[in-house]
Scaffold this motif. Sequence first.
Motif, PDB file in Angstrom:
ATOM      1  N   ASN A  76       0.853  -1.188   0.000  1.00 15.72           N
ATOM      2  CA  ASN A  76       0.000   0.000   0.000  1.00 15.72           C
ATOM      3  C   ASN A  76       0.888   1.237   0.000  1.00 15.72           C
ATOM      4  O   ASN A  76       1.393   1.659   1.028  1.00 15.72           O
ATOM      5  CB  ASN A  76      -0.922  -0.004   1.225  1.00 15.72           C
ATOM      6  CG  ASN A  76      -1.899   1.139   1.215  1.00 15.72           C
ATOM      7  OD1 ASN A  76      -1.899   1.952   0.300  1.00 15.72           O
ATOM      8  ND2 ASN A  76      -2.738   1.208   2.229  1.00 15.72           N
ATOM      9  N   VAL A  81      -5.605   4.276   4.514  1.00 17.86           N
ATOM     10  CA  VAL A  81      -5.772   2.881   4.901  1.00 17.86           C
ATOM     11  C   VAL A  81      -6.637   2.180   3.854  1.00 17.86           C
ATOM     12  O   VAL A  81      -7.699   2.681   3.473  1.00 17.86           O
ATOM     13  CB  VAL A  81      -6.444   2.777   6.290  1.00 17.86           C
ATOM     14  CG1 VAL A  81      -6.710   1.335   6.662  1.00 17.86           C
ATOM     15  CG2 VAL A  81      -5.600   3.459   7.341  1.00 17.86           C
ATOM     16  N   HIS A  83      -9.157  -0.545   3.030  1.00 11.21           N
ATOM     17  CA  HIS A  83     -10.114  -1.362   3.768  1.00 11.21           C
ATOM     18  C   HIS A  83     -10.565  -2.588   2.988  1.00 11.21           C
ATOM     19  O   HIS A  83     -10.912  -3.595   3.583  1.00 11.21           O
ATOM     20  CB  HIS A  83     -11.337  -0.545   4.170  1.00 11.21           C
ATOM     21  CG  HIS A  83     -11.054   0.429   5.259  1.00 11.21           C
ATOM     22  ND1 HIS A  83     -10.714   0.059   6.525  1.00 11.21           N
ATOM     23  CD2 HIS A  83     -11.041   1.782   5.268  1.00 11.21           C
ATOM     24  CE1 HIS A  83     -10.503   1.116   7.268  1.00 11.21           C
ATOM     25  NE2 HIS A  83     -10.695   2.185   6.519  1.00 11.21           N
ATOM     26  N   ASP A  84     -10.578  -2.494   1.685  1.00 14.03           N
ATOM     27  CA  ASP A  84     -11.075  -3.608   0.885  1.00 14.03           C
ATOM     28  C   ASP A  84     -10.496  -3.490  -0.518  1.00 14.03           C
ATOM     29  O   ASP A  84     -10.477  -2.399  -1.085  1.00 14.03           O
ATOM     30  CB  ASP A  84     -12.602  -3.569   0.836  1.00 14.03           C
ATOM     31  CG  ASP A  84     -13.190  -4.754   0.100  1.00 14.03           C
ATOM     32  OD1 ASP A  84     -12.632  -5.856   0.209  1.00 14.03           O
ATOM     33  OD2 ASP A  84     -14.220  -4.577  -0.579  1.00 14.03           O
ATOM     34  N   GLN A 114      -8.602  -7.459   5.085  1.00 10.78           N
ATOM     35  CA  GLN A 114      -9.596  -6.428   5.389  1.00 10.78           C
ATOM     36  C   GLN A 114      -8.990  -5.036   5.536  1.00 10.78           C
ATOM     37  O   GLN A 114      -9.545  -4.067   5.079  1.00 10.78           O
ATOM     38  CB  GLN A 114     -10.360  -6.789   6.668  1.00 10.78           C
ATOM     39  CG  GLN A 114     -11.202  -8.019   6.517  1.00 10.78           C
ATOM     40  CD  GLN A 114     -12.304  -7.860   5.483  1.00 10.78           C
ATOM     41  OE1 GLN A 114     -12.634  -6.771   5.054  1.00 10.78           O
ATOM     42  NE2 GLN A 114     -12.880  -8.961   5.057  1.00 10.78           N
ATOM     43  N   THR A 115      -7.820  -4.918   6.190  1.00 11.91           N
ATOM     44  CA  THR A 115      -7.219  -3.609   6.412  1.00 11.91           C
ATOM     45  C   THR A 115      -5.727  -3.677   6.138  1.00 11.91           C
ATOM     46  O   THR A 115      -5.048  -4.587   6.599  1.00 11.91           O
ATOM     47  CB  THR A 115      -7.450  -3.147   7.863  1.00 11.91           C
ATOM     48  OG1 THR A 115      -8.847  -3.099   8.104  1.00 11.91           O
ATOM     49  CG2 THR A 115      -6.858  -1.785   8.105  1.00 11.91           C
ATOM     50  N   LEU A 116      -5.229  -2.716   5.373  1.00 18.73           N
ATOM     51  CA  LEU A 116      -3.808  -2.625   5.083  1.00 18.73           C
ATOM     52  C   LEU A 116      -3.396  -1.167   5.264  1.00 18.73           C
ATOM     53  O   LEU A 116      -3.853  -0.285   4.536  1.00 18.73           O
ATOM     54  CB  LEU A 116      -3.522  -3.100   3.650  1.00 18.73           C
ATOM     55  CG  LEU A 116      -2.076  -3.351   3.289  1.00 18.73           C
ATOM     56  CD1 LEU A 116      -1.480  -4.449   4.153  1.00 18.73           C
ATOM     57  CD2 LEU A 116      -1.955  -3.728   1.834  1.00 18.73           C
ATOM     58  N   LEU A 117      -2.542  -0.934   6.241  1.00 21.36           N
ATOM     59  CA  LEU A 117      -2.118   0.425   6.566  1.00 21.36           C
ATOM     60  C   LEU A 117      -1.206   0.997   5.489  1.00 21.36           C
ATOM     61  O   LEU A 117      -0.576   0.242   4.746  1.00 21.36           O
ATOM     62  CB  LEU A 117      -1.401   0.428   7.917  1.00 21.36           C
ATOM     63  CG  LEU A 117      -2.238  -0.027   9.106  1.00 21.36           C
ATOM     64  CD1 LEU A 117      -1.375  -0.133  10.343  1.00 21.36           C
ATOM     65  CD2 LEU A 117      -3.396   0.913   9.334  1.00 21.36           C
ATOM     66  N   ARG A 150     -11.550   0.177  -1.607  1.00 24.33           N
ATOM     67  CA  ARG A 150     -12.210   1.143  -0.736  1.00 24.33           C
ATOM     68  C   ARG A 150     -11.175   1.606   0.284  1.00 24.33           C
ATOM     69  O   ARG A 150     -10.562   0.790   0.962  1.00 24.33           O
ATOM     70  CB  ARG A 150     -13.402   0.507  -0.049  1.00 24.33           C
ATOM     71  CG  ARG A 150     -14.274   1.463   0.710  1.00 24.33           C
ATOM     72  CD  ARG A 150     -15.532   0.776   1.217  1.00 24.33           C
ATOM     73  NE  ARG A 150     -15.270  -0.436   1.953  1.00 24.33           N
ATOM     74  CZ  ARG A 150     -15.021  -0.489   3.259  1.00 24.33           C
ATOM     75  NH1 ARG A 150     -14.989   0.622   3.964  1.00 24.33           N
ATOM     76  NH2 ARG A 150     -14.814  -1.635   3.859  1.00 24.33           N
ATOM     77  N   PHE A 151     -10.982   2.894   0.364  1.00 20.15           N
ATOM     78  CA  PHE A 151      -9.987   3.481   1.262  1.00 20.15           C
ATOM     79  C   PHE A 151     -10.687   4.265   2.360  1.00 20.15           C
ATOM     80  O   PHE A 151     -11.790   4.751   2.192  1.00 20.15           O
ATOM     81  CB  PHE A 151      -9.053   4.418   0.490  1.00 20.15           C
ATOM     82  CG  PHE A 151      -8.151   3.712  -0.475  1.00 20.15           C
ATOM     83  CD1 PHE A 151      -6.907   3.288  -0.088  1.00 20.15           C
ATOM     84  CD2 PHE A 151      -8.555   3.475  -1.778  1.00 20.15           C
ATOM     85  CE1 PHE A 151      -6.060   2.646  -0.969  1.00 20.15           C
ATOM     86  CE2 PHE A 151      -7.725   2.827  -2.664  1.00 20.15           C
ATOM     87  CZ  PHE A 151      -6.474   2.403  -2.267  1.00 20.15           C
ATOM     88  N   GLY A 152      -9.985   4.411   3.473  1.00 16.24           N
ATOM     89  CA  GLY A 152     -10.472   5.223   4.578  1.00 16.24           C
ATOM     90  C   GLY A 152      -9.384   6.182   5.005  1.00 16.24           C
ATOM     91  O   GLY A 152      -8.248   6.098   4.572  1.00 16.24           O
TER      92      GLY A 152
END
Length: 153
Positions: A76, A81, A83-84, A114-117, A150-152
């Motif tokens: 990443n 972050v 998310h998907d 599910q989550t990748l920083l 999908r990012f957050g």
Amino acid sequence: MLIGALLTFTWLVLLVRYPSRALAISLAALLGLALVAIAVLWQDNREQRRLGHLELSLALDARCPADQPLRARLRNGSDAVLHDLRWQVGAYQGGDSINLADSSYDSPRYRAPQTLLPGSAWAECLPLPPLRPGYRASSLEFRAERLRGRFGE
């Protein structure tokens, strides 16, 4: 369809009967619609830019189990972050542009965790997509296609 025709007809009647009010309301509605369209385009462009910063590589790996010989490595590189992430795998002979992976309804679905920083990496062994008859996986190169993420913040 009927509702759209009814709304158009009503707007035309109001425009003929009360032109100054209907025109002012129409311009306000058009401005609101334009603002929504600009917001959607900006958000989509931001997501595409973030997807462009992801590094996803696929390769056959002898250290993976026999039923999951495809090694996926994801880094990443974006500032948000993840998310998907979902993608499809394409199989190509060197220098060719014909996808040799059979994409059918029962093809494997490929997803990242599910989550990748930001700045972190992930690797996992995945199953191969079904290939067209007559092709061996060892003679093909694999590419991730149709990335949807999908990012957050």
